[in-house]
Scaffold this motif. Structure first.
Motif, mmCIF file in Angstrom:
data_model
loop_
_atom_site.group_PDB
_atom_site.id
_atom_site.type_symbol
_atom_site.label_atom_id
_atom_site.label_comp_id
_atom_site.label_asym_id
_atom_site.label_seq_id
_atom_site.Cartn_x
_atom_site.Cartn_y
_atom_site.Cartn_z
ATOM 1 N N LEU A 1 0.836 -1.209 0.000
ATOM 2 C CA LEU A 1 0.000 0.000 0.000
ATOM 3 C C LEU A 1 0.868 1.255 0.000
ATOM 4 N N ARG A 2 1.930 1.255 0.812
ATOM 5 C CA ARG A 2 2.806 2.438 0.881
ATOM 6 C C ARG A 2 3.453 2.748 -0.475
ATOM 7 N N GLN A 3 3.839 1.706 -1.208
ATOM 8 C CA GLN A 3 4.436 1.936 -2.534
ATOM 9 C C GLN A 3 3.467 2.704 -3.425
ATOM 10 N N ASP A 4 2.198 2.297 -3.408
ATOM 11 C CA ASP A 4 1.208 2.991 -4.230
ATOM 12 C C ASP A 4 0.892 4.375 -3.671
ATOM 13 N N HIS A 5 0.918 4.522 -2.355
ATOM 14 C CA HIS A 5 0.710 5.846 -1.762
ATOM 15 C C HIS A 5 1.790 6.815 -2.252
ATOM 16 N N SER B 1 -7.957 2.372 -9.118
ATOM 17 C CA SER B 1 -7.509 0.983 -8.961
ATOM 18 C C SER B 1 -7.130 0.700 -7.514
ATOM 19 N N HIS B 2 -6.441 1.645 -6.909
ATOM 20 C CA HIS B 2 -6.013 1.504 -5.521
ATOM 21 C C HIS B 2 -7.235 1.360 -4.602
ATOM 22 N N ALA B 3 -8.243 2.186 -4.814
ATOM 23 C CA ALA B 3 -9.439 2.120 -3.957
ATOM 24 C C ALA B 3 -10.116 0.760 -4.066
ATOM 25 N N VAL B 4 -10.268 0.254 -5.282
ATOM 26 C CA VAL B 4 -10.897 -1.056 -5.482
ATOM 27 C C VAL B 4 -10.080 -2.152 -4.800
ATOM 28 N N ALA B 5 -8.787 -2.192 -5.091
ATOM 29 C CA ALA B 5 -7.926 -3.249 -4.552
ATOM 30 C C ALA B 5 -7.797 -3.135 -3.035
ATOM 31 N N GLU B 6 -7.689 -1.922 -2.540
ATOM 32 C CA GLU B 6 -7.543 -1.714 -1.098
ATOM 33 C C GLU B 6 -8.818 -2.121 -0.356
ATOM 34 N N GLU B 7 -9.967 -1.749 -0.899
ATOM 35 C CA GLU B 7 -11.222 -2.115 -0.239
ATOM 36 C C GLU B 7 -11.420 -3.628 -0.225
ATOM 37 N N ARG B 8 -11.022 -4.301 -1.303
ATOM 38 C CA ARG B 8 -11.188 -5.762 -1.368
ATOM 39 C C ARG B 8 -10.180 -6.511 -0.507
ATOM 40 N N HIS B 9 -8.942 -6.048 -0.501
ATOM 41 C CA HIS B 9 -7.858 -6.855 0.074
ATOM 42 C C HIS B 9 -7.217 -6.246 1.322
ATOM 43 N N PHE B 10 -7.780 -5.178 1.830
ATOM 44 C CA PHE B 10 -7.300 -4.623 3.093
ATOM 45 C C PHE B 10 -8.496 -4.287 3.982
ATOM 46 N N TYR B 11 -9.393 -3.459 3.464
ATOM 47 C CA TYR B 11 -10.552 -3.064 4.269
ATOM 48 C C TYR B 11 -11.504 -4.226 4.539
ATOM 49 N N SER B 12 -11.821 -4.991 3.514
ATOM 50 C CA SER B 12 -12.810 -6.058 3.657
ATOM 51 C C SER B 12 -12.466 -7.041 4.775
ATOM 52 N N HIS C 1 -4.338 13.607 3.241
ATOM 53 C CA HIS C 1 -4.948 13.384 4.559
ATOM 54 C C HIS C 1 -5.312 11.904 4.713
ATOM 55 N N HIS C 2 -5.928 11.346 3.690
ATOM 56 C CA HIS C 2 -6.352 9.937 3.707
ATOM 57 C C HIS C 2 -5.142 9.009 3.874
ATOM 58 N N LEU C 3 -4.093 9.260 3.119
ATOM 59 C CA LEU C 3 -2.899 8.416 3.191
ATOM 60 C C LEU C 3 -2.246 8.517 4.571
ATOM 61 N N ALA C 4 -2.205 9.717 5.120
ATOM 62 C CA ALA C 4 -1.631 9.903 6.459
ATOM 63 C C ALA C 4 -2.463 9.163 7.504
ATOM 64 N N ASP C 5 -3.800 9.261 7.404
ATOM 65 C CA ASP C 5 -4.684 8.513 8.323
ATOM 66 C C ASP C 5 -4.350 7.026 8.286
ATOM 67 N N GLU C 6 -4.263 6.509 7.080
ATOM 68 C CA GLU C 6 -3.989 5.074 6.937
ATOM 69 C C GLU C 6 -2.636 4.706 7.515
ATOM 70 N N GLU C 7 -1.610 5.438 7.107
ATOM 71 C CA GLU C 7 -0.250 5.072 7.482
ATOM 72 C C GLU C 7 0.035 5.293 8.968
ATOM 73 N N GLN C 8 -0.552 6.328 9.558
ATOM 74 C CA GLN C 8 -0.226 6.662 10.942
ATOM 75 C C GLN C 8 -1.173 6.032 11.958
ATOM 76 N N GLU C 9 -2.375 5.653 11.520
ATOM 77 C CA GLU C 9 -3.333 5.107 12.473
ATOM 78 C C GLU C 9 -3.817 3.712 12.081
ATOM 79 N N PHE C 10 -4.360 3.606 10.888
ATOM 80 C CA PHE C 10 -4.996 2.360 10.461
ATOM 81 C C PHE C 10 -3.989 1.214 10.362
ATOM 82 N N PHE C 11 -2.811 1.486 9.833
ATOM 83 C CA PHE C 11 -1.809 0.432 9.683
ATOM 84 C C PHE C 11 -1.421 -0.160 11.038
#
Length: 147
Positions: free
Chosen positions: A7-11, A44-55, A107-117
């Motif tokens: 995910l970070r590579q794509d971010h 593409s990132h949103a689709v793949a991330e929702e399927r393989h990280f969020y889901s 903002h979204h990427l920072a949320d993910e990387e600093q909190e969600f991850f």
């Protein structure tokens, strides 16, 4: 590779494309090309991330709110892309919309990387992290393949 590195590579690609686009002006071939690449990456990132990280994380009580928040932000990003699509590239409004998109994405990427991850790191085991990375990268390749 674990899901977080994938995910970070794509971010990083997204951040770079946004930075390059913010420095372009007018309705030029370069602006159109970078914008199309950014759109492809974000969608593409949103689709793949929702399927393989969020889901998989939606099934975990501790991650439900973060997951829903991330999905809501993906929707807001989609709406900003629609605004950009509807605005002439050589108008001053296009760059304003792009700056809004850049702020929202960063903002979204920072949320993910600093909190969600961090939360996901505690909820997923190493095997899951590797399998999710493989599935995510495979989905990205499929999404970005010429149709």
């Amino acid at each position: 590779m674990k899901i977080f590195e994938a995910l970070r590579q794509d971010h990083e690609k997204q951040r770079l494309l946004l930075k390059i686009l913010a420095e372009t002006s007018g309705d030029t071939a370069a602006r159109r090309e970078y914008y199309q690449e950014l759109k492809d990456q974000l969608e593409s990132h949103a689709v793949a991330e929702e399927r393989h990280f969020y889901s998989p994380l939606l099934k975990k009580d501790e991650a439900v709110d973060l997951t829903r928040h991330g999905i809501a932000e993906h929707h807001e990003i989609d709406e900003l892309i629609e605004k950009l699509d509807e605005t002439k590239m050589d108008s001053p409004g296009w760059l304003r919309h792009l700056k809004s998109l850049q702020e929202k994405v960063e903002h979204h990427l920072a949320d993910e990387e600093q909190e969600f991850f961090q939360v996901a790191g505690r909820l997923l085991n190493d095997s899951q992290k590797s399998k999710l990375a493989d599935a995510y990268q495979e989905e990205m390749a499929k999404e970005l393949a010429p149709h």
